[in-house]
Design an enzyme around this catalytic site. Sequence first.
Site, PDB file in Angstrom:
ATOM      1  CB  THR A 263      60.520  30.504  39.942  1.00  0.00           C
ATOM      2  OG1 THR A 263      59.716  30.575  41.142  1.00  0.00           O
ATOM      3  CG2 THR A 263      61.866  31.165  40.205  1.00  0.00           C
TER       4      THR A 263
ATOM      5  CG  LEU B 277      60.999  23.613  35.045  1.00  0.00           C
ATOM      6  CD1 LEU B 277      61.714  23.465  33.704  1.00  0.00           C
ATOM      7  CD2 LEU B 277      61.106  22.319  35.856  1.00  0.00           C
ATOM      8  CG  HIS B 278      60.228  26.931  41.850  1.00  0.00           C
ATOM      9  ND1 HIS B 278      59.325  27.979  41.766  1.00  0.00           N
ATOM     10  CD2 HIS B 278      59.517  25.847  42.243  1.00  0.00           C
ATOM     11  CE1 HIS B 278      58.123  27.545  42.099  1.00  0.00           C
ATOM     12  NE2 HIS B 278      58.198  26.260  42.397  1.00  0.00           N
ATOM     13  CG  ASP B 279      65.785  25.320  42.582  1.00  0.00           C
ATOM     14  OD1 ASP B 279      65.836  24.244  43.193  1.00  0.00           O
ATOM     15  OD2 ASP B 279      65.364  26.380  43.097  1.00  0.00           O
TER      16      ASP B 279
ATOM     17  CB  CYS C 257      64.639  30.910  37.352  1.00  0.00           C
ATOM     18  SG  CYS C 257      63.110  30.360  36.582  1.00  0.00           S
TER      19      CYS C 257
END
Length: 297
Positions: free
Chosen positions: A194, A233-235, A237
């Site tokens: 991420t 943009l971690h989430d 992914c």
Amino acid sequence: MTNRRIIIDTDPGLDDAPAILHALNCGRFEVLGLTTMAGNIGLDNTTRNAGRLLAAMGRSDIPVITGAAKPLARGVIDISDIHGSDGLHGLALPGPQAAPRPDAVALDGRFALAEPAGSVDIFAPGPLTNIAGLITRHPAAAARVGQIIAMGGAVDEPGNIGPRSEFNFATDPEAANIVLRAGRDLTLVPLDVTRKVRAGTAYMAALRGNPPGDIAADIIALYFGTGRESRPLHDPCVMLRRSTRACSDIEDRHLSVDLAGDPGALSPAADQPATKIALRVNAKGVLDLLAAGLTRT
Ligand code: RIB
Ligand code: CA
């Protein structure tokens, strides 16, 4: 391709928000509900923000179900400096149009028992407190859940909370330990992936043109904070993992969760069940698909 039926277990949260908007707008998922927990901010705010995002998308028909008000065995980690005191840095959104329903774990259990086995996936861009509760309180229901795809952990990368611990796993390491040991169909999307999926100002500007794209652009601008030109943009992914092979190269790893020294840190452990880990990513592919899903009309 039939739409995958999903529950999003989430702590919105500035990067949870574009993930939720993408899932609602991309046309690949039937979102059955948003279950919430304490994480980026307290449960009241994560629940309210889930309702606000649904209202902004005209989808208040989708239920918000409140989950854990705190991690299993410790307090929350305050990261309100990133997400703001309301969890979305004061973003102007409509208020929730429907009251949240209680008890996410019980609801997930009822869903899993009522629906055909394996037909509902749980996307988990937050601490795993609710999912651990489902596994421990409703094991028969948990066994009927399809895929669990979670943003969490750091495998070959440093952490973002402790030296090797990532925020979702550091917030509730006991829950992460239960979920990893349960041997469910679990795929982790860790910081190793991420951190590479970064939105810059040009990417943000190109999202504008329809409500989900405009809201996502506003959120990313807030996520930049003061003086930052890009943010991971971690989430999102998590959603992109299910809808494409952009997060390719899944490896099976046997991992244990540290509960003491660096809570939430992952270490190799041959005695643990295998967990599927996304370790490499086509970052441009993920960003392109995210933008396509957000700007789809
Ligand atoms: O470490 C990244 C995770 O922590 C994301 O889910 C983000 O929302 C933050 O909670
Ligand atoms: Ca999150």
